[in-house]
Structures are given as structure tokens and as C-alpha cells.
Design a protein around this motif. Structure first.
Motif, PDB file in Angstrom:
ATOM      1  N   TYR A  87       0.832  -1.202   0.000  1.00 42.11           N
ATOM      2  CA  TYR A  87       0.000   0.000   0.000  1.00 42.11           C
ATOM      3  C   TYR A  87       0.869   1.256   0.000  1.00 42.11           C
ATOM      4  O   TYR A  87       0.677   2.174  -0.818  1.00 42.11           O
ATOM      5  N   PHE A  88       1.840   1.301   0.890  1.00 38.67           N
ATOM      6  CA  PHE A  88       2.661   2.510   1.015  1.00 38.67           C
ATOM      7  C   PHE A  88       3.755   2.608  -0.035  1.00 38.67           C
ATOM      8  O   PHE A  88       4.202   3.704  -0.362  1.00 38.67           O
ATOM      9  N   GLU A  89       4.183   1.485  -0.578  1.00 39.98           N
ATOM     10  CA  GLU A  89       5.275   1.501  -1.544  1.00 39.98           C
ATOM     11  C   GLU A  89       4.798   1.476  -2.999  1.00 39.98           C
ATOM     12  O   GLU A  89       5.526   1.930  -3.881  1.00 39.98           O
ATOM     13  N   ALA A  90       3.598   0.915  -3.248  1.00 40.21           N
ATOM     14  CA  ALA A  90       3.245   0.669  -4.650  1.00 40.21           C
ATOM     15  C   ALA A  90       1.760   0.817  -4.969  1.00 40.21           C
ATOM     16  O   ALA A  90       1.330   0.367  -6.034  1.00 40.21           O
ATOM     17  N   ARG A  91       0.983   1.452  -4.119  1.00 38.65           N
ATOM     18  CA  ARG A  91      -0.460   1.500  -4.404  1.00 38.65           C
ATOM     19  C   ARG A  91      -0.777   2.279  -5.676  1.00 38.65           C
ATOM     20  O   ARG A  91      -1.806   2.057  -6.309  1.00 38.65           O
ATOM     21  N   GLY A  92       0.112   3.206  -6.076  1.00 42.07           N
ATOM     22  CA  GLY A  92      -0.120   3.970  -7.297  1.00 42.07           C
ATOM     23  C   GLY A  92       0.400   3.287  -8.539  1.00 42.07           C
ATOM     24  O   GLY A  92       0.215   3.790  -9.650  1.00 42.07           O
ATOM     25  N   GLU A  93       1.022   2.130  -8.372  1.00 41.79           N
ATOM     26  CA  GLU A  93       1.572   1.378  -9.494  1.00 41.79           C
ATOM     27  C   GLU A  93       0.480   0.572 -10.197  1.00 41.79           C
ATOM     28  O   GLU A  93      -0.620   0.382  -9.677  1.00 41.79           O
ATOM     29  N   SER A  94       0.830   0.059 -11.377  1.00 38.49           N
ATOM     30  CA  SER A  94      -0.057  -0.881 -12.055  1.00 38.49           C
ATOM     31  C   SER A  94      -0.091  -2.177 -11.264  1.00 38.49           C
ATOM     32  O   SER A  94       0.725  -2.390 -10.354  1.00 38.49           O
ATOM     33  N   ALA A 100       5.410  -6.923  -8.749  1.00 44.81           N
ATOM     34  CA  ALA A 100       6.870  -6.865  -8.829  1.00 44.81           C
ATOM     35  C   ALA A 100       7.477  -6.475  -7.487  1.00 44.81           C
ATOM     36  O   ALA A 100       8.471  -7.066  -7.041  1.00 44.81           O
ATOM     37  N   VAL A 101       6.899  -5.491  -6.821  1.00 50.09           N
ATOM     38  CA  VAL A 101       7.394  -5.076  -5.509  1.00 50.09           C
ATOM     39  C   VAL A 101       7.213  -6.210  -4.505  1.00 50.09           C
ATOM     40  O   VAL A 101       8.092  -6.469  -3.669  1.00 50.09           O
ATOM     41  N   THR A 179      11.855   5.724 -10.145  1.00 49.64           N
ATOM     42  CA  THR A 179      12.580   6.434 -11.193  1.00 49.64           C
ATOM     43  C   THR A 179      12.813   7.906 -10.827  1.00 49.64           C
ATOM     44  O   THR A 179      13.511   8.613 -11.546  1.00 49.64           O
ATOM     45  N   HIS A 180      12.229   8.352  -9.720  1.00 51.68           N
ATOM     46  CA  HIS A 180      12.393   9.745  -9.306  1.00 51.68           C
ATOM     47  C   HIS A 180      13.712   9.977  -8.583  1.00 51.68           C
ATOM     48  O   HIS A 180      14.076  11.127  -8.302  1.00 51.68           O
ATOM     49  N   VAL A 181      14.406   8.891  -8.243  1.00 55.65           N
ATOM     50  CA  VAL A 181      15.680   9.037  -7.538  1.00 55.65           C
ATOM     51  C   VAL A 181      16.742   8.220  -8.266  1.00 55.65           C
ATOM     52  O   VAL A 181      16.441   7.344  -9.079  1.00 55.65           O
ATOM     53  N   SER A 194      12.601  -3.065 -15.306  1.00 52.84           N
ATOM     54  CA  SER A 194      12.046  -1.729 -15.142  1.00 52.84           C
ATOM     55  C   SER A 194      10.539  -1.859 -15.356  1.00 52.84           C
ATOM     56  O   SER A 194      10.090  -2.170 -16.463  1.00 52.84           O
ATOM     57  N   ILE A 195       9.778  -1.651 -14.311  1.00 53.19           N
ATOM     58  CA  ILE A 195       8.323  -1.826 -14.375  1.00 53.19           C
ATOM     59  C   ILE A 195       7.661  -0.611 -13.757  1.00 53.19           C
ATOM     60  O   ILE A 195       7.868  -0.314 -12.574  1.00 53.19           O
ATOM     61  N   GLY A 196       6.880   0.089 -14.536  1.00 53.26           N
ATOM     62  CA  GLY A 196       6.218   1.285 -14.036  1.00 53.26           C
ATOM     63  C   GLY A 196       7.234   2.315 -13.586  1.00 53.26           C
ATOM     64  O   GLY A 196       8.165   2.655 -14.315  1.00 53.26           O
ATOM     65  N   VAL A 197       7.090   2.804 -12.356  1.00 53.94           N
ATOM     66  CA  VAL A 197       8.008   3.819 -11.841  1.00 53.94           C
ATOM     67  C   VAL A 197       9.105   3.209 -10.975  1.00 53.94           C
ATOM     68  O   VAL A 197       9.788   3.922 -10.241  1.00 53.94           O
TER      69      VAL A 197
END
Length: 210
Positions: A87-94, A100-101, A179-181, A194-197
Motif C-alpha cells: 500500500y505505502f510503496e506501490a499503491r499507485g503502481e499498475s 513486482a514489488v 525512477t524519481h531518484v 524496469s516496471i512502471g516507476v
């Protein structure tokens, strides 16, 4: 099972003098002690039942429609830890990104380089601000689940993965970042996906358990 049998053979050879007095009891004690030295994640993989092995062959469709059709997620402490992390690490992911996470977390639990349980992996370093493995556990903010629908989705992912779904997305990765860091540690690792962000990595000295 072959690995477990080898462990039993080795411990029996070490315990030969005692076996002359009570072979059955001493053999069982030796086997138990040997098995206790194997990380829990690795032991679970070695001692899989036919049903668990069969579950590995289940095909997962990484789509929202497929996930929506799955039963609600449920389970004990390990499930709760994994669902919260997703939820906190990947809820915005596909959906694929969420799986993957989850793979990375379970790969860590199976690796001798990390704690041997899902909760142990997620809480490693917690309590030391910004020194933990998963930032949300040590950023000083309360872990509040404010998006129940998103949580329900990742809870399904957690249940499916803990039930033995195949791990085929990240090629054994035990590290990832968004990918933001661009963390310096990533340059010492081998990128696997590399999957999503998220970017996924494995140590150059990857162990056989991954």
C-alpha cells in the motif's frame, strides 16, 4: 527434499556415538537441529507440499479485471505486513508493478542476506530515521491507510503472492527504487527489470536461493 536429506545425513554422522544408545530419538533430534539452521523462507521452499508446488504453476494475469475477480485478501501477520508495504510503496503502481514489488520482498525473505520473514524484511532498520529499508516505516509519519479501495487491491496481491504465485517479473531482484531518484547504491548492482516507476536490481553475488 534432497537438501533436507543431505542435512540429515551430515548431522547423523556427527551424532554417531549417541545413536548407539537410542538411534531413533537421537536421529530425530539431530534432524531437528539441522533444520533449525536453515532460514525459514528457504526451508518452506524445500519442504513444499505437492499442493504448494501445483499452486506455483497457476498463471497470474496482471490486469485490474483479473485482480478484481479474485477473493478478498486475508491472512495473519505476514499478510498484514506485506499488504501494508504494498500500500505505502506501490499503491499507485499498475497491478504488474505491485506484484513486482511483492516479489522483491519475498525474494528478500528467502535470501540469507536479509531477515527470514516478510515482517522482518519490511521492518529491518525501523526505528532509525531514514536508516530503514522501506522509507515509510521510518519517515516519522503515521502509517494511515486512507484509500480503502487501493488497500483492498494490494491486499489481494499480498494474499496471492503468499499463497505461492510464481515470481517471474524481476528475475530474483532484492532491491528497487523509483525512477524519481538515482541512489548511489544502484550503481553497484545489476539491473534486472524496469516496471512502471520502479527499477529493480540484484546483487552481483546473487545467491542460489534467489
Amino acid at each position: 527434499m534432497k537438501f533436507a536429506a543431505h542435512l540429515l545425513t551430515a548431522t547423523l554422522l556427527m551424532a554417531t556415538p549417541a545413536l548407539a544408545q537410542n538411534p531413533m530419538t537421537d536421529a530425530m533430534d539431530a534432524e531437528q537441529k539441522a533444520m533449525e539452521t536453515v532460514p525459514q523462507g528457504r526451508l518452506a521452499a524445500l519442504l513444499k507440499t505437492p499442493e504448494a508446488v501445483a499452486s506455483d504453476a497457476v498463471k497470474v494475469s496482471y490486469t485490474r479485471d483479473w485482480l478484481a475477480a479474485q477473493p478478498a485478501g486475508a491472512g495473519g501477520d505476514q499478510f498484514q505486513c506485506l499488504a501494508e508495504a504494498l500500500y505505502f510503496e506501490a499503491r499507485g503502481e499498475s497491478v504488474k508493478g505491485q506484484f513486482a514489488v511483492a516479489e522483491v520482498i519475498l525474494n528478500r525473505a528467502d535470501s540469507p542476506d536479509f531477515p527470514s520473514s516478510v515482517c522482518g524484511v519490511i521492518n529491518q532498520g525501523t526505528g532509525r530515521k531514514y536508516a530503514c529499508q522501506f522509507t515509510y516505516t521510518c519517515d516519522g509519519r503515521a502509517e494511515t491507510i486512507s484509500e480503502p479501495r487501493a488497500y483492498a487491491r494490494v491486499a489481494k496481491v499480498a494474499s496471492i503472492m503468499l499463497a505461492g504465485a510464481p515470481r517471474t517479473l524481476v528475475d530474483g531482484a532484492t532491491y528497487y527504487h523509483t525512477t524519481h531518484v538515482n541512489p548511489s547504491w544502484s550503481r553497484r548492482l545489476n539491473k534486472t527489470a524496469s516496471i512502471g516507476v520502479h527499477q529493480f536490481y540484484v546483487s552481483p553475488t546473487r545467491t542460489a536461493s534467489n
